[in-house]
Design an enzyme around this catalytic site. Structure first.
Site, PDB file in Angstrom:
ATOM      1  N   ALA A 152       1.189  -1.444  -0.093  1.00  0.00           N
ATOM      2  CA  ALA A 152       0.321   0.064  -0.362  1.00  0.00           C
ATOM      3  C   ALA A 152       0.724   1.057   0.011  1.00  0.00           C
ATOM      4  O   ALA A 152       1.946   1.454   0.558  1.00  0.00           O
ATOM      5  CB  ALA A 152      -1.137   0.413   1.149  1.00  0.00           C
ATOM      6  N   GLY A 194       0.394  -5.231   0.692  1.00  0.00           N
ATOM      7  CA  GLY A 194      -0.483  -5.133  -0.291  1.00  0.00           C
ATOM      8  C   GLY A 194      -0.312  -5.281  -1.510  1.00  0.00           C
ATOM      9  O   GLY A 194      -0.862  -6.105  -2.281  1.00  0.00           O
ATOM     10  N   GLU A 239      -0.821  -8.975  -1.534  1.00  0.00           N
ATOM     11  CA  GLU A 239      -2.250  -9.512  -1.431  1.00  0.00           C
ATOM     12  C   GLU A 239      -2.600  -9.537  -2.544  1.00  0.00           C
ATOM     13  O   GLU A 239      -4.089  -9.966  -2.643  1.00  0.00           O
ATOM     14  CB  GLU A 239      -2.473  -8.549  -0.111  1.00  0.00           C
ATOM     15  CG  GLU A 239      -2.342  -8.950   0.657  1.00  0.00           C
ATOM     16  CD  GLU A 239      -2.502  -7.553   2.164  1.00  0.00           C
ATOM     17  OE1 GLU A 239      -1.535  -6.392   1.988  1.00  0.00           O
ATOM     18  OE2 GLU A 239      -3.447  -7.933   3.370  1.00  0.00           O
ATOM     19  N   GLU A 272       3.714  -5.722   7.071  1.00  0.00           N
ATOM     20  CA  GLU A 272       3.135  -5.188   7.461  1.00  0.00           C
ATOM     21  C   GLU A 272       3.018  -4.380   9.141  1.00  0.00           C
ATOM     22  O   GLU A 272       3.405  -3.828   9.548  1.00  0.00           O
ATOM     23  CB  GLU A 272       1.474  -5.610   7.360  1.00  0.00           C
ATOM     24  CG  GLU A 272       1.245  -4.842   6.237  1.00  0.00           C
ATOM     25  CD  GLU A 272       1.063  -5.830   5.072  1.00  0.00           C
ATOM     26  OE1 GLU A 272       1.859  -6.990   5.011  1.00  0.00           O
ATOM     27  OE2 GLU A 272      -0.116  -5.781   3.933  1.00  0.00           O
TER      28      GLU A 272
HETATM   29  N1  3HC Z   1       4.912   3.301   0.585  1.00  0.00           N
HETATM   30  C1  3HC Z   1       5.547   4.204   0.249  1.00  0.00           C
HETATM   31  N2  3HC Z   1       6.473   5.227  -0.437  1.00  0.00           N
HETATM   32  C2  3HC Z   1       7.276   3.843  -0.090  1.00  0.00           C
HETATM   33  C3  3HC Z   1       6.874   2.547  -0.352  1.00  0.00           C
HETATM   34  C4  3HC Z   1       5.289   2.633   0.176  1.00  0.00           C
HETATM   35  N3  3HC Z   1       4.683   1.317   0.630  1.00  0.00           N
HETATM   36  N4  3HC Z   1       7.773   2.011   0.305  1.00  0.00           N
HETATM   37  C5  3HC Z   1       8.822   2.461  -0.361  1.00  0.00           C
HETATM   38  N5  3HC Z   1       8.495   3.308  -0.403  1.00  0.00           N
HETATM   39  C6  3HC Z   1       9.343   4.835  -0.784  1.00  0.00           C
HETATM   40  C7  3HC Z   1      10.269   4.847  -0.084  1.00  0.00           C
HETATM   41  O1  3HC Z   1      10.414   6.260   0.669  1.00  0.00           O
HETATM   42  C8  3HC Z   1      11.825   5.621  -0.600  1.00  0.00           C
HETATM   43  O2  3HC Z   1      11.355   6.964  -0.941  1.00  0.00           O
HETATM   44  P1  3HC Z   1      12.713   7.942  -1.165  1.00  0.00           P
HETATM   45  O3  3HC Z   1      12.999   6.793  -2.548  1.00  0.00           O
HETATM   46  O4  3HC Z   1      11.622   9.384  -1.644  1.00  0.00           O
HETATM   47  O5  3HC Z   1      13.474   8.231  -0.561  1.00  0.00           O
HETATM   48  C9  3HC Z   1      11.706   4.881  -1.963  1.00  0.00           C
HETATM   49  O6  3HC Z   1      10.062   4.172  -2.399  1.00  0.00           O
HETATM   50  C10 3HC Z   1      12.007   3.816  -2.064  1.00  0.00           C
HETATM   51  O7  3HC Z   1      12.439   3.134  -0.882  1.00  0.00           O
HETATM   52  P2  3HC Z   1      13.417   2.703  -0.407  1.00  0.00           P
HETATM   53  O8  3HC Z   1      14.357   3.241  -0.126  1.00  0.00           O
HETATM   54  O9  3HC Z   1      13.788   1.353   0.714  1.00  0.00           O
HETATM   55  O10 3HC Z   1      14.044   1.027  -1.717  1.00  0.00           O
HETATM   56  P3  3HC Z   1      14.683  -0.001  -1.148  1.00  0.00           P
HETATM   57  O11 3HC Z   1      15.013  -0.550  -2.591  1.00  0.00           O
HETATM   58  O12 3HC Z   1      15.687   0.428  -0.648  1.00  0.00           O
HETATM   59  O13 3HC Z   1      13.621  -0.719  -0.583  1.00  0.00           O
HETATM   60  C11 3HC Z   1      11.333  -1.827  -0.651  1.00  0.00           C
HETATM   61  C12 3HC Z   1      12.757  -1.014  -1.205  1.00  0.00           C
HETATM   62  C13 3HC Z   1      12.066  -2.955  -0.172  1.00  0.00           C
HETATM   63  C14 3HC Z   1      10.035  -1.749  -1.040  1.00  0.00           C
HETATM   64  C15 3HC Z   1      11.689  -1.093   0.742  1.00  0.00           C
HETATM   65  O14 3HC Z   1      11.011   0.310   0.398  1.00  0.00           O
HETATM   66  C16 3HC Z   1      10.079  -1.129   1.638  1.00  0.00           C
HETATM   67  O15 3HC Z   1      10.300  -2.552   1.970  1.00  0.00           O
HETATM   68  N6  3HC Z   1       8.965  -0.898   1.641  1.00  0.00           N
HETATM   69  C17 3HC Z   1       8.233  -1.249   2.501  1.00  0.00           C
HETATM   70  C18 3HC Z   1       7.226  -2.468   2.002  1.00  0.00           C
HETATM   71  C19 3HC Z   1       5.833  -2.254   2.981  1.00  0.00           C
HETATM   72  O16 3HC Z   1       6.298  -2.362   4.124  1.00  0.00           O
HETATM   73  N7  3HC Z   1       4.539  -3.043   2.327  1.00  0.00           N
HETATM   74  C20 3HC Z   1       3.330  -2.784   2.998  1.00  0.00           C
HETATM   75  C21 3HC Z   1       3.075  -1.535   3.094  1.00  0.00           C
HETATM   76  S1  3HC Z   1       1.602  -1.990   4.138  1.00  0.00           S
HETATM   77  C22 3HC Z   1       0.520  -2.409   3.497  1.00  0.00           C
HETATM   78  O17 3HC Z   1       0.436  -2.561   1.910  1.00  0.00           O
HETATM   79  C23 3HC Z   1      -0.519  -2.047   3.779  1.00  0.00           C
HETATM   80  C24 3HC Z   1      -1.688  -3.509   3.119  1.00  0.00           C
HETATM   81  O18 3HC Z   1      -2.071  -4.849   3.933  1.00  0.00           O
HETATM   82  C25 3HC Z   1      -3.187  -2.735   3.319  1.00  0.00           C
END
Ligand code: 3HC
Ligand code: NAI
Length: 691
Positions: free
Chosen positions: A65, A104, A107, A127
């Site tokens: 998400a 997400g 998912e 998450e």
């Molecule tokens: N939403 C918004 N922005 C995000 C994002 C997300 N889910 N994931 C990454 N970004 C952004 C980062 O803030 C960063 O922004 P910036 O360049 O402005 O600082 C950019 O994307 C790149 O991210 P990273 O520097 O972390 O890049 P990496 O290549 O090192 O890692 C990644 C990539 C493994 C995808 C890592 O960003 C990550 O772990 N992201 C989060 C994944 C996550 O937690 N997903 C679950 C979200 S909650 C959800 O899905 C709820 C659902 O169940 C309803």
């Protein structure tokens, strides 16, 4: 080709419809992406295509998400609308995964009828690390594929499962050749059509849940086994409850409803807010306003380290792990031997490193007593005794030996980097690289920018930190930098509280319950009370002196502030209690009952105040950098965001009022920071301070 919207296209390859997402950086499920997917699937479902492939451009499949949208009003179609459109499609839907399918993103993929991936892909439901749970059916679909135990592990650890393992678990149906995802997914789709493969809906597959029905012990055992790890966190427990709901609900919808309710509760709570804040804090820390991202870097092909002690050895391992050769220089033969063999032992003891890896890493390591051996190093890190005279002597010598352009770094914990740099003819090349002990394990690296440190030296250090898996935070020169400077505040108050009537175990309990892994006195016992204690000079002037003189030097001698039983469990010590009481009597003080609330405020508010002073002096770029230091270097519970985030949560006005009260009764150590006063006067918070 049909452009669905600015981030989505729908194309045809023969009989196969292809939906392509392109929403950098990580194809997160923003309103635009959801809209694109919804409309894309609607069109493809209605078309005469025989199957649909969902694929992403850029570095990754959908990484989750869009976290930046959390807390705001929902616009456009919901994620569930998208998922229903996919799962209910009358033709096979195939998700084509590269990079990471997370949260997400996974998912969504679980609503495809099939999933293919390249071998380098990883999938997961992380998450929990944001204080959340997979709120789009992930907790209900995952156990239907991988089973309850594996699902519990995945949702509570948030780990990223490599494609090969995902294949074995059934999360992915086929691996396709690296770099050929599109072709592989198309071929899979054609075959699915040709073979008349069924439209597999994960939600309908109940066999693995049935197997867990009537076995509540699966959950009880899992909770028990992980109690320590999950302590204080809400999200792991909520994730477990969702998997329980998957097993115990009569229908998929009922489970989904339970998931949604628990998700909403977490999303509205303070823990997830703190953990989401922290996610961005860590990424912000890399951004240095006057050091642009495209600053040219200095190549680091060989690293030199001075001192093979506690820190030098651990620091060396970081570079060996990523294939960078290291030369360690010592003054004492015995210390060198000990240092090198400790590194080997650490590798041999590690569960992850295989024997041949140990040998490959050790082959990159050389030790010497000859200072001149550092001449070909691109980065030299000094990790010798914490004494300015020795450090100056070393840097003066380094200035003569190091090649032009080499970065000269000190691992000092407290000393003035500018003073160290002043003995060289190249202060622009000098920087602090403050690792934390054990340096091969701890994630934090404080990068200390001297007055004259060149921008490319800073940029190179930050980049290198990432390369060796550290989280770097830039700090300015001041005694103790960010972390130890704030820690000194807590330590001082902890010691004072004990002289006022609290026992060490009272202070420790309050901080442990707050969420720290241990309190300051348990920490001292673990580290050894005799660090910096010299027997010959000890005159019984402090509680620590007396304890050390009695050979109660911490866990290693079986006693310190605490007594230790045969299992190394700490128990409050009557001996320590008597020593403390004697000191109090001698000092003429009147011990009093000190509340838990006061212990917490006395230990934590001066830290927040010191953080504000650090900001006011420009020694940290932004409040969230301070939080990154404390979460990664000192065990501040991430569900409380860090000291500055916590200060905002309590309210800067409340912190200020307490500091003023303490200042009035206990003196200048509590003098409020001018920045804190200004924030309160302006009705602002730390989070209002921008870099
Ligand atoms: N939403 C918004 N922005 C995000 C994002 C997300 N889910 N994931 C990454 N970004 C952004 C980062 O803030 C960063 O922004 P910036 O360049 O402005 O600082 C950019 O994307 C790149 O991210 P990273 O520097 O972390 O890049 P990496 O290549 O090192 O890692 C990644 C990539 C493994 C995808 C890592 O960003 C990550 O772990 N992201 C989060 C994944 C996550 O937690 N997903 C679950 C979200 S909650 C959800 O899905 C709820 C659902 O169940 C309803
Ligand atoms: P240590 O005492 O374990 O090791 C220091 C080593 O340096 C010894 O082996 C000594 O023989 C060697 N040495 C002394 N003079 C030397 C010289 N001129 N040339 C080469 N080697 C020399 O000390 P430790 O704990 O590793 O600390 C090193 C530095 O790291 C200190 O500045 C300390 O403040 C800092 N530091 C220590 C942390 C810790 O937890 N131990 C954490 C972070 C920083």
């Amino acid at each position: 080709m049909t452009e669905i919207n600015s981030v989505t296209t729908l194309t045809r390859d023969g009989d196969i419809a292809v939906i392509t997402l392109n929403s950098p950086p990580v194809n997160a499920l923003s309103a635009k992406v959801r809209e694109g997917l919804h409309e894309g699937f609607k069109s493809a479902n209605a078309s005469d295509a025989k199957a649909i492939v969902l694929i992403c451009d850029g570095r990754t499949f959908i990484a989750g998400a869009d976290i930046t949208e959390f807390g705001g009003a929902m616009a456009g179609p919901s994620l569930q609308d998208v998922q229903d459109m996919m799962e209910g499609s009358p033709k096979p839907v195939i998700a084509a995964i590269h990079g990471t399918a997370l949260g997400g993103g996974l998912e969504v993929a679980l609503c495809a009828h099939y999933r293919v991936a390249v071998p380098s892909a990883r999938v997961g439901l992380p998450e929990v690390n944001l204080g959340l749970l997979p709120g789009a059916g992930g907790t209900q679909r995952l156990p239907r594929i991988v089973g309850v135990e594996a699902a519990l592990d995945m949702v509570t650890s948030g780990r990223h499962v490599p494609a090969k393992q995902a294949l074995a678990m059934g999360l992915v149906d086929e691996l396709v050749e690296e770099g050929k995802l599109f072709e592989g997914a198309l071929a899979f789709a054609r075959k699915a059509v040709a073979d008349g493969k069924p439209l597999v809906k994960v939600r309908d597959n109940n066999a693995k849940l049935e197997a867990a029905k009537g076995h509540p012990e699966i959950f009880a055992d899992f909770r028990k086994a992980n109690a320590r790890k999950f302590r204080g966190f809400l999200a792991p427990e909520y994730n477990i409850r969702c998997i329980e709901a998957a097993v115990n609900s009569a229908t998929f919808e009922e489970g989904l409803k339970a998931e949604r309710k628990l998700f909403t509760e977490l999303m509205m709570g303070a823990q997830s807010a703190a953990q989401r804040y922290y996610f961005f804090a860590e990424r912000q820390a890399n951004k240095i306003p006057d050091v642009p991202d495209d600053t040219p870097l200095r190549p680091i092909k060989r690293v030199g380290i001075l001192g093979a002690g506690t820190m030098g050895g651990g620091i060396a391992m970081n570079f060996l792990n990523v294939g960078i050769p290291v030369t360690i220089v010592e003054v004492q033969e015995a210390a060198l031997e000990r240092g090198l063999s400790t590194i080997r032992k650490n590798y041999e003891r590690s569960r992850t490193a295989k024997a041949e890896e140990t040998e490959a890493r050790m082959a990159l390591l050389s030790g010497s007593l000859d200072f001149d051996k550092l001449g070909d190093c691109d980065l030299i890190i000094e990790a010798v005794f914490e004494r300015m005279d020795i450090k100056k002597d070393i840097f003066a010598r380094l200035d003569k030996v190091a090649k032009p352009g080499a970065i000269l770094a000190s691992n000092t914990s407290y000393l003035d980097i500018d003073e160290i740099a002043s003995v060289t003819s190249r202060p622009q090349d000098v920087i602090g690289l403050h690792f934390f002990s054990p340096a091969n394990v701890m994630k934090l690296l404080e990068v200390i920018r001297g007055e004259k440190t060149a921008k490319d030296v800073i940029a190179t250090s930050m980049k290198l930190a990432k390369q060796i898996g550290k989280i770097a935070v830039l700090a300015g020169v001041c005694p103790g930098f960010i972390g130890n400077r704030m820690l000194s505040q807590r330590q001082r108050e902890a010691q004072k509280l004990v002289m006022e009537g609290a026992m060490p175990w009272d202070v420790d309990r309050v901080l442990y319950d707050f969420g720290f892994p241990m309190g300051p006195f348990a920490m001292s016992d673990l580290a050894g009370l005799d660090i910096g204690w010299v027997k010959e000079n000890s005159k019984g002037e402090t509680i620590r002196d007396v304890l050390c003189e009695m050979d109660r030097r911490g866990q290693k001698t079986g006693a310190g502030y605490y007594d230790y039983d045969e299992n190394r469990n700490a128990v409050p010590s009557p001996v320590t209690e008597k020593i403390i009481n004697d000191f109090i009597v001698k000092s003429g003080a009147n011990p009093r009952k000190i509340s838990d609330e006061e212990i917490l405020e006395r230990c934590v508010y001066p830290m927040i105040n010191e953080g504000a002073k650090i900001l006011e002096e420009g020694k940290a770029i932004r409040p969230s950098d301070i939080d990154v230091v404390w979460v990664n270097g000192y065990g501040w519970p991430v569900y409380r965001g860090g000291p500055m985030h916590y200060g905002d949560l309590v309210g800067p006005d409340k912190v200020l009022a307490k500091m003023q009260e303490f200042q009035a009764t206990m003196g200048e150590a509590f003098k409020p920071s001018a920045l804190l006063e200004k924030l309160v006067a302006d009705g602002k918070k730390f989070s209002d301070i921008k870099a």
